[in-house]
Design a protein around this motif. Structure first.
Motif, PDB file in Angstrom:
ATOM      1  N   PHE A  74      -4.924  29.843  84.853  1.00 40.23           N
ATOM      2  CA  PHE A  74      -4.915  28.619  85.660  1.00 40.23           C
ATOM      3  C   PHE A  74      -5.497  27.458  84.863  1.00 40.23           C
ATOM      4  O   PHE A  74      -4.960  26.347  84.873  1.00 40.23           O
ATOM      5  CB  PHE A  74      -5.737  28.811  86.944  1.00 40.23           C
ATOM      6  CG  PHE A  74      -5.015  29.540  88.035  1.00 40.23           C
ATOM      7  CD1 PHE A  74      -3.701  29.234  88.375  1.00 40.23           C
ATOM      8  CD2 PHE A  74      -5.656  30.543  88.749  1.00 40.23           C
ATOM      9  CE1 PHE A  74      -3.031  29.912  89.380  1.00 40.23           C
ATOM     10  CE2 PHE A  74      -5.009  31.225  89.767  1.00 40.23           C
ATOM     11  CZ  PHE A  74      -3.687  30.912  90.085  1.00 40.23           C
ATOM     12  N   LEU A  75      -6.591  27.712  84.159  1.00 41.60           N
ATOM     13  CA  LEU A  75      -7.224  26.665  83.366  1.00 41.60           C
ATOM     14  C   LEU A  75      -6.330  26.223  82.216  1.00 41.60           C
ATOM     15  O   LEU A  75      -6.210  25.026  81.937  1.00 41.60           O
ATOM     16  CB  LEU A  75      -8.570  27.160  82.822  1.00 41.60           C
ATOM     17  CG  LEU A  75      -9.373  26.158  81.983  1.00 41.60           C
ATOM     18  CD1 LEU A  75      -9.691  24.915  82.807  1.00 41.60           C
ATOM     19  CD2 LEU A  75     -10.658  26.798  81.468  1.00 41.60           C
ATOM     20  N   ALA A  76      -5.673  27.193  81.556  1.00 35.56           N
ATOM     21  CA  ALA A  76      -4.740  26.855  80.478  1.00 35.56           C
ATOM     22  C   ALA A  76      -3.584  26.022  81.014  1.00 35.56           C
ATOM     23  O   ALA A  76      -3.133  25.062  80.369  1.00 35.56           O
ATOM     24  CB  ALA A  76      -4.211  28.132  79.818  1.00 35.56           C
ATOM     25  N   PHE A 103      -1.037  20.804  81.285  1.00 36.36           N
ATOM     26  CA  PHE A 103      -0.316  19.809  82.093  1.00 36.36           C
ATOM     27  C   PHE A 103      -0.978  18.441  81.982  1.00 36.36           C
ATOM     28  O   PHE A 103      -0.289  17.421  81.867  1.00 36.36           O
ATOM     29  CB  PHE A 103      -0.259  20.243  83.554  1.00 36.36           C
ATOM     30  CG  PHE A 103       0.493  19.279  84.430  1.00 36.36           C
ATOM     31  CD1 PHE A 103       1.877  19.202  84.366  1.00 36.36           C
ATOM     32  CD2 PHE A 103      -0.177  18.430  85.288  1.00 36.36           C
ATOM     33  CE1 PHE A 103       2.585  18.298  85.150  1.00 36.36           C
ATOM     34  CE2 PHE A 103       0.519  17.522  86.076  1.00 36.36           C
ATOM     35  CZ  PHE A 103       1.893  17.457  86.020  1.00 36.36           C
ATOM     36  N   GLN A 104      -2.308  18.406  82.025  1.00 35.91           N
ATOM     37  CA  GLN A 104      -2.991  17.124  81.951  1.00 35.91           C
ATOM     38  C   GLN A 104      -2.807  16.455  80.592  1.00 35.91           C
ATOM     39  O   GLN A 104      -2.640  15.236  80.505  1.00 35.91           O
ATOM     40  CB  GLN A 104      -4.490  17.316  82.239  1.00 35.91           C
ATOM     41  CG  GLN A 104      -4.807  17.693  83.670  1.00 35.91           C
ATOM     42  CD  GLN A 104      -4.309  16.656  84.665  1.00 35.91           C
ATOM     43  OE1 GLN A 104      -4.494  15.449  84.479  1.00 35.91           O
ATOM     44  NE2 GLN A 104      -3.674  17.119  85.726  1.00 35.91           N
ATOM     45  N   LEU A 124      -7.642  22.044  70.996  1.00 35.36           N
ATOM     46  CA  LEU A 124      -9.053  21.701  70.815  1.00 35.36           C
ATOM     47  C   LEU A 124      -9.918  22.197  71.974  1.00 35.36           C
ATOM     48  O   LEU A 124     -11.117  22.433  71.804  1.00 35.36           O
ATOM     49  CB  LEU A 124      -9.218  20.185  70.652  1.00 35.36           C
ATOM     50  CG  LEU A 124      -8.797  19.606  69.293  1.00 35.36           C
ATOM     51  CD1 LEU A 124      -8.937  18.091  69.310  1.00 35.36           C
ATOM     52  CD2 LEU A 124      -9.643  20.205  68.162  1.00 35.36           C
ATOM     53  N   PHE A 125      -9.311  22.360  73.142  1.00 35.65           N
ATOM     54  CA  PHE A 125     -10.065  22.860  74.291  1.00 35.65           C
ATOM     55  C   PHE A 125     -10.477  24.320  74.100  1.00 35.65           C
ATOM     56  O   PHE A 125     -11.280  24.843  74.877  1.00 35.65           O
ATOM     57  CB  PHE A 125      -9.241  22.701  75.570  1.00 35.65           C
ATOM     58  CG  PHE A 125      -9.289  21.311  76.141  1.00 35.65           C
ATOM     59  CD1 PHE A 125     -10.179  20.999  77.153  1.00 35.65           C
ATOM     60  CD2 PHE A 125      -8.462  20.322  75.651  1.00 35.65           C
ATOM     61  CE1 PHE A 125     -10.243  19.718  77.672  1.00 35.65           C
ATOM     62  CE2 PHE A 125      -8.502  19.034  76.162  1.00 35.65           C
ATOM     63  CZ  PHE A 125      -9.404  18.720  77.175  1.00 35.65           C
ATOM     64  N   ILE A 162      -8.589  35.014  77.802  1.00 33.89           N
ATOM     65  CA  ILE A 162      -7.186  34.832  78.198  1.00 33.89           C
ATOM     66  C   ILE A 162      -6.767  33.375  78.031  1.00 33.89           C
ATOM     67  O   ILE A 162      -5.626  33.079  77.637  1.00 33.89           O
ATOM     68  CB  ILE A 162      -6.979  35.295  79.650  1.00 33.89           C
ATOM     69  CG1 ILE A 162      -7.294  36.787  79.778  1.00 33.89           C
ATOM     70  CG2 ILE A 162      -5.553  35.021  80.109  1.00 33.89           C
ATOM     71  CD1 ILE A 162      -6.420  37.685  78.941  1.00 33.89           C
ATOM     72  N   PHE A 163      -7.669  32.454  78.338  1.00 32.49           N
ATOM     73  CA  PHE A 163      -7.393  31.027  78.173  1.00 32.49           C
ATOM     74  C   PHE A 163      -6.967  30.721  76.738  1.00 32.49           C
ATOM     75  O   PHE A 163      -5.933  30.093  76.490  1.00 32.49           O
ATOM     76  CB  PHE A 163      -8.652  30.247  78.544  1.00 32.49           C
ATOM     77  CG  PHE A 163      -8.600  28.780  78.233  1.00 32.49           C
ATOM     78  CD1 PHE A 163      -7.876  27.911  79.046  1.00 32.49           C
ATOM     79  CD2 PHE A 163      -9.295  28.248  77.155  1.00 32.49           C
ATOM     80  CE1 PHE A 163      -7.835  26.545  78.775  1.00 32.49           C
ATOM     81  CE2 PHE A 163      -9.263  26.896  76.878  1.00 32.49           C
ATOM     82  CZ  PHE A 163      -8.530  26.040  77.691  1.00 32.49           C
ATOM     83  N   ASP A 164      -7.760  31.191  75.781  1.00 28.12           N
ATOM     84  CA  ASP A 164      -7.433  30.948  74.373  1.00 28.12           C
ATOM     85  C   ASP A 164      -6.200  31.722  73.931  1.00 28.12           C
ATOM     86  O   ASP A 164      -5.429  31.251  73.079  1.00 28.12           O
ATOM     87  CB  ASP A 164      -8.625  31.331  73.495  1.00 28.12           C
ATOM     88  CG  ASP A 164      -9.672  30.226  73.434  1.00 28.12           C
ATOM     89  OD1 ASP A 164      -9.628  29.340  74.302  1.00 28.12           O
ATOM     90  OD2 ASP A 164     -10.526  30.253  72.529  1.00 28.12           O
TER      91      ASP A 164
END
Length: 436
Positions: free
Chosen positions: A159-161, A166-167, A186-187, A23-25
């Protein structure tokens, strides 16, 4: 408390990581779209032309993602039943990791589409392998709770995405939005490292090894024989309803919240840099609200499914999903209120997916479990792909892209009510033991 030994916890954790980074990707693009799309098209970020183009291309690329997701889910579901759950999990994680990271290097929108197609194939295949692996590895009495824990990886991935975007875009590279989105992509390489850990610590589930050695490999056509057709139809109808509803709402969450923040910034008379910061904050805040609701909704599926049964659970979630969407997008509300209404939408629209990780494996026997679950969960994305495309297309045609998008999303609130009409034909699996 789950009655799992250390190795079973390891299997659950490995599948949890795979689904979370899946889901992040999948959704990294949606967060960077307001900066990525205008840059690749040569438009000024934040301009009306950029907003219109962002809604259109977000819808189109999300629809393409869903089509590739469906193809990958069906294909790798069969692969998982043939070569094993663990091997398939590793292959799909590597595929979507490198597909996402390659988006950081794209020179134009067309290469971006190609990279997202590669990503989507891996994303679609991971879920079927992971859920089948968990369902077959944990004790029967802990299967429901284990499946729910597995599904919590989805909001955690978002949440991680949210945090990464944001960072990078909202803090480190706030003054350089034309470049920040490349670093965010890249993450997407992180899952590649996780896949190597899975390779070393996880073996194939004993149930699959036993079945694969004594039976012929499954065929997709078996899902439509007399024995399996009712289960296939039940899984497809429920998945299709939930997917079409969720993607029509969530795919545009970052873009919609960014536009709402831009509107609020104009009212407050903020300068350009302050507007960009407000947009990034609202994207993060809205995502957190929506996915906190998702976590609540996921955990609610356990007691509801246990005490009311699967059919009543799906009916309840469909009714509440419709109500939350119609209220959020149908009423004339201040931007801040609309943002907080993403909480109940998260509970019902997103929370319902907690049930699929235990319901779909319950429908099929071991030798065809990954094929069946993968087909049901992913084939609906072909139809669901029309949702984001329609929202993006309509939004890009009007003079006010935001209002057009909100109106279109309002009408998608009737999709769960349509799905409610099929509840009488849904198969009840309460109390059913997995079939070998």
């Amino acid at each position: 408390m789950l009655s799992l030994n250390r190795y079973q916890w390891t299997i659950l954790f490995a599948a949890w990581l795979g689904w979370g980074f899946d889901i992040f990707d999948a959704l990294l693009f949606n967060f960077v779209a307001p900066n990525c799309i205008p840059t690749l098209l040569g438009l000024t970020i934040g301009s009306p032309e950029a907003e219109t183009a962002t809604f259109f291309w977000t819808g189109l690329l999300t629809s393409i993602l869903l089509l590739g997701w469906a193809a990958g889910g069906v294909f790798f579901g069969q692969v998982a039943d043939r070569i094993g759950r663990t091997k398939t999990l590793i292959i799909t994680m590597l595929l979507y990791a490198f597909g996402t990271a390659s988006c950081a290097l794209v020179p134009n929108i067309w290469v971006l589409i190609l990279c997202r197609i590669i990503t989507s194939l891996g994303i679609g295949g991971e879920w079927a392998a992971g859920t089948a692996m968990v369902a077959e590895a944990v004790p029967e009495k802990s299967r429901l709770e284990a499946a729910i824990l597995l599904q919590t990886a989805a909001p955690m991935g978002i949440f991680l995405a949210t945090f990464v975007n944001f960072q990078i875009a909202g803090v480190i590279f706030l003054d350089n939005p034309e470049t920040s989105w490349r670093y965010v992509f890249l993450f997407g390489l992180i899952p590649a490292a996780i896949a190597l850990l899975v390779r070393w610590f996880i073996d194939e589930p004993e149930a699959w090894q036993k079945t694969s050695n004594t039976t012929l490999p499954p065929k997709l056509s078996e899902l439509f024989n007399t024995e399996n057709l009712p289960s296939t139809l039940s899984g497809v109808v429920l998945s299709l309803t939930a997917l079409l509803t969720w993607w029509s709402v969530s795919a545009f969450l970052p873009v919609t919240s960014s536009s709402l923040a831009h509107f609020a910034a104009e009212i407050k008379g903020l300068d350009g840099n302050s507007t960009l910061m407000l947009e990034e904050k609202w994207k993060a805040m809205t995502s957190i609200i929506f996915n906190f609701g998702c976590l609540i909704g996921i955990f609610l599926t356990v007691p509801i499914a246990k005490y009311l049964g699967r059919k009543m659970m799906f009916a309840l979630y469909f009714i509440a999903s419709a109500a939350s969407i119609l209220i959020t997008f149908g009423l004339d509300l201040p931007p801040e209120i609309r943002m907080y209404l993403y909480l109940p939408m998260g509970i019902w629209v997103a929370g319902i997916f907690g049930s699929f990780s235990f319901y779909l494996p319950e429908l099929f026997p071991t030798r065809i479990r990954a094929t069946g679950a993968g087909f049901c969960y992913n084939i609906g994305r072909i139809v669901a792909a029309g949702g984001p495309f329609l929202v993006g297309s309509v939004a890009s045609q009007g003079t006010n892209a935001l209002n057009s998008a909100l109106t279109t999303q309002f009408w998608f609130g009737f999709v769960p009510l349509l799905g409610l009409c099929f509840i009488p034909w849904v198969i009840e699996t309460k109390g059913r033991v997995l079939v070998d």
